[in-house]
Design a protein around this motif. Structure first.
Motif, short mmCIF file in Angstrom:
data_model
loop_
_atom_site.label_atom_id
_atom_site.label_comp_id
_atom_site.label_asym_id
_atom_site.label_seq_id
_atom_site.Cartn_x
_atom_site.Cartn_y
_atom_site.Cartn_z
N ASP A 1 -10.87 27.05 -152.76
CA ASP A 1 -12.17 27.26 -152.70
C ASP A 1 -13.02 26.09 -152.20
OD1 ASP A 1 -12.05 29.56 -154.29
OD2 ASP A 1 -12.01 28.64 -156.24
N ALA A 2 -12.21 24.88 -152.40
CA ALA A 2 -12.90 23.63 -151.67
C ALA A 2 -12.85 23.77 -150.19
CB ALA A 2 -11.91 22.11 -152.05
N LEU B 1 -6.07 23.12 -145.19
CA LEU B 1 -6.15 22.88 -146.76
C LEU B 1 -5.75 24.45 -147.20
CD1 LEU B 1 -9.28 20.90 -147.24
CD2 LEU B 1 -6.83 20.12 -147.32
N MET B 2 -6.08 25.71 -146.46
CA MET B 2 -6.15 26.94 -147.08
C MET B 2 -4.69 27.54 -147.96
SD MET B 2 -8.99 28.55 -147.13
CE MET B 2 -8.53 30.14 -147.52
N ILE C 1 -16.41 20.77 -155.54
CA ILE C 1 -17.37 20.18 -154.63
C ILE C 1 -16.84 18.72 -154.66
CG2 ILE C 1 -19.45 19.26 -154.54
CD1 ILE C 1 -20.41 21.65 -156.20
N ALA C 2 -16.18 18.18 -155.71
CA ALA C 2 -15.53 16.83 -155.41
C ALA C 2 -14.45 16.69 -154.42
CB ALA C 2 -15.23 16.29 -156.83
N MET C 3 -13.59 17.78 -154.58
CA MET C 3 -12.45 17.66 -153.61
C MET C 3 -12.85 18.06 -152.04
SD MET C 3 -9.38 19.51 -155.78
CE MET C 3 -10.15 21.06 -156.18
N ALA C 4 -13.94 19.02 -152.13
CA ALA C 4 -14.37 19.11 -150.81
C ALA C 4 -14.91 17.94 -150.04
CB ALA C 4 -15.58 20.29 -150.51
N ARG D 1 -15.51 24.61 -144.90
CA ARG D 1 -15.82 25.28 -143.69
C ARG D 1 -17.33 25.69 -143.35
NH1 ARG D 1 -13.57 28.96 -140.48
NH2 ARG D 1 -14.77 30.54 -139.59
N HIS D 2 -18.12 25.56 -144.50
CA HIS D 2 -19.62 25.98 -144.42
C HIS D 2 -20.50 24.74 -144.67
CE1 HIS D 2 -18.70 30.06 -143.88
NE2 HIS D 2 -18.08 30.05 -145.11
N HIS D 3 -19.94 23.50 -144.92
CA HIS D 3 -20.88 22.38 -144.93
C HIS D 3 -21.89 22.12 -143.69
CE1 HIS D 3 -17.80 19.89 -143.07
NE2 HIS D 3 -18.78 19.20 -142.81
N GLN D 4 -21.72 22.69 -142.58
CA GLN D 4 -22.37 22.21 -141.47
C GLN D 4 -23.55 23.56 -141.08
OE1 GLN D 4 -23.40 19.79 -140.12
NE2 GLN D 4 -21.79 18.11 -140.29
N GLU D 5 -23.50 24.40 -141.94
CA GLU D 5 -24.33 25.47 -141.79
C GLU D 5 -25.84 25.15 -142.01
OE1 GLU D 5 -23.49 28.10 -140.30
OE2 GLU D 5 -21.02 28.46 -140.85
N HIS D 6 -26.75 25.61 -141.22
CA HIS D 6 -28.27 25.28 -141.67
C HIS D 6 -28.97 26.48 -142.62
CE1 HIS D 6 -28.23 22.47 -137.87
NE2 HIS D 6 -27.22 21.90 -138.66
N TRP D 7 -30.00 25.81 -143.27
CA TRP D 7 -30.71 26.68 -144.04
C TRP D 7 -31.46 27.84 -143.48
CZ3 TRP D 7 -30.86 28.12 -149.00
CH2 TRP D 7 -31.92 28.92 -149.56
#
Length: 444
Positions: free
Chosen positions: A286-287, A278-279, A233-236, A292-298
């Motif tokens: 994993d980061a 980064l892949m 998470i910190a690297m992301a 990739r998904h940090h702008q997905e909405h609940w």
């Protein structure tokens, strides 16, 4: 092509490659008093000849050169000498060059021209330190393998000898664990240093990465998240917006809510572009997925994949909260900059729509505790000026210079030499630093 060396018995060899003699002379000036043996080449072919003749530790190459460009050269260096650290030096922030250098050259760092002398020296020291840690790790792996083979050859009936060898093996395994942990910390530190690329494209009041890193680390510590997940998470958090490097200065600093249609399309592509950059790096896969998904909405209304609820990885949900909290205050979401309380109210308002409702209240509690006084968020951490530092203290947070350059990474044990260097650096820069440390445990 010309060659030069410094110091009587150099320990580490650095190859500097640029088609301009003036640039090589400038690099020679910066490094002339450093304990390195320097080699110079004015093109890729000459550089590869030197690489075969000498045990080069670090290659620093210009990106744009006639014939073989820097990215191609560093890719060839990686194929021939995977152990060699590589640094790309360029005055052009071209995304294709960066992608090629990362994917094929496995570069350690990207530095823009004109460079900062202190940043260049610090980058070289960190590259060599990371290289040393990796070599030590491999040495310990070989040592462990040899000891395992020797252990199998022992007579099973000789219990006393088995016990002795088992004790030695355990000691080696402990050393290997320590080396592995140090290597993992080096990966995290490297991502934070690399995030400075993005900071160089943004005004100081819109540089978000370090604040996001602090928030996610505090949340992970508060919720007792395991070390592996916390590191990812910190690297992301350090690299979540690397996909914006190719944007124009105007677009990269504009509020996302005010973008026109074509700009909004570009904006929606940046999480996937960040992931693709980064892949190719195994420690960051994993980061990269979290990015990739940090702008997905609940509620499923986000991007790029329109997944929802528990389909969104935990780290991505946390990253969304931290990024929005920071960017709302920087004016990167709405035209009006919010204060901290307004940003937290905004997050609570959209709980269950944009954000995980169970995570929102926990995040708000962590923010309330952390932002009340960051220095006392952890009672074991003390805030000291450099004159009160003592050998044996452990750095509790990354120490950065005024310009954002990373001076020392979290977890570093201070010694008298480091303390004296910090004090001298303060005098040169005419600044004073507050250093967050964990005091050493008293000896019995």
């Amino acid at each position: 092509m010309s060659e030069a060396t410094i110091a009587a018995k150099p320990q580490q060899k650095i190859l500097l490659v640029d088609d301009e003699e003036a640039i090589l002379n400038s690099l020679r000036r910066v490094l002339r008093n450093q304990p390195y043996e320097l080699f110079f080449a004015q093109g890729g072919e000459d550089a590869l000849l030197l690489l075969e003749k000498h045990a080069i530790d670090v290659v620093v190459s210009d990106a744009r050169m006639p014939g073989m460009d820097g990215a191609t050269l560093l890719s060839e260096v990686n194929k021939r000498k995977p152990d060699c650290m590589t640094i790309l030096l360029t005055g052009y922030a071209e995304i294709n060059t960066i992608v090629k250098a990362i994917n094929e050259g496995q570069i350690y760092r990207y530095i823009s021209k004109p460079w900062n002398d202190e940043e260049l020296l610090m980058t070289l020291r960190q590259a060599l330190a990371m290289q040393h840690a990796e070599r030590e790790r491999r040495r310990l792996v070989v040592l462990t393998r040899r000891q395992n083979e020797a252990l199998r050859e022992l007579n099973e009936n000789l219990e006393a000898r088995v016990k002795d060898r088992t004790a030695e093996l355990q000691q080696t395994a402990d050393m290997l664990d320590l080396a592995y942990d140090e290597l993992q910390r080096s990966y995290v530190t490297s991502t934070e240093v690399f995030s400075m690329l993005i900071n160089q494209r943004l005004p100081r009041d819109k540089q978000t990465n370090q604040q996001v890193i602090l928030l996610v680390r505090a949340f992970c510590a508060n919720q007792h998240i395991d070390d592996h997940s916390s590191r990812d998470i910190a690297m992301a958090a350090a690299l979540y917006n690397i996909g914006k490097l190719s944007w124009s200065d105007e677009l990269i600093s504009s509020p996302s809510d005010l973008l026109y249609r074509n700009e909004r399309d570009t904006y929606r592509k940046y999480p996937a572009q960040s992931e693709s950059l980064l892949m190719a790096l195994e420690p960051l896969r994993d980061a990269a997925t979290l990015i990739r998904h940090h702008q997905e909405h609940w509620d499923g209304g986000g991007f790029p994949d329109h997944i929802k609820e528990q389909q969104i990885p935990f780290g991505a949900r946390l990253l969304k909260l931290a990024i929005d909290f920071v960017e709302l205050q920087c004016g990167l979401v709405l035209e009006r900059k919010m204060n901290r309380d307004e940003a937290l109210l905004f997050i609570r308002k959209y709980s269950g729509r944009l954000y995980d409702p169970e995570m929102v209240e926990l995040f708000i509690q962590v923010c309330a505790h952390l932002l009340a006084d960051i220095r006392i968020a952890d009672p074991a951490v003390k805030a000291l000026d450099t004159r009160h530092l003592e050998p044996g203290m452990i750095l509790a947070r990354n120490l950065q210079a005024e310009n954002g350059m990373l001076l020392l990474n979290e977890g570093k044990e201070l010694n008298r030499q480091l303390i004296d260097k910090l004090i001298a650096f303060e005098s040169i820069e005419a600044v004073r630093y507050t250093v967050f440390v964990v005091l050493p445990e008293p000896q019995p």
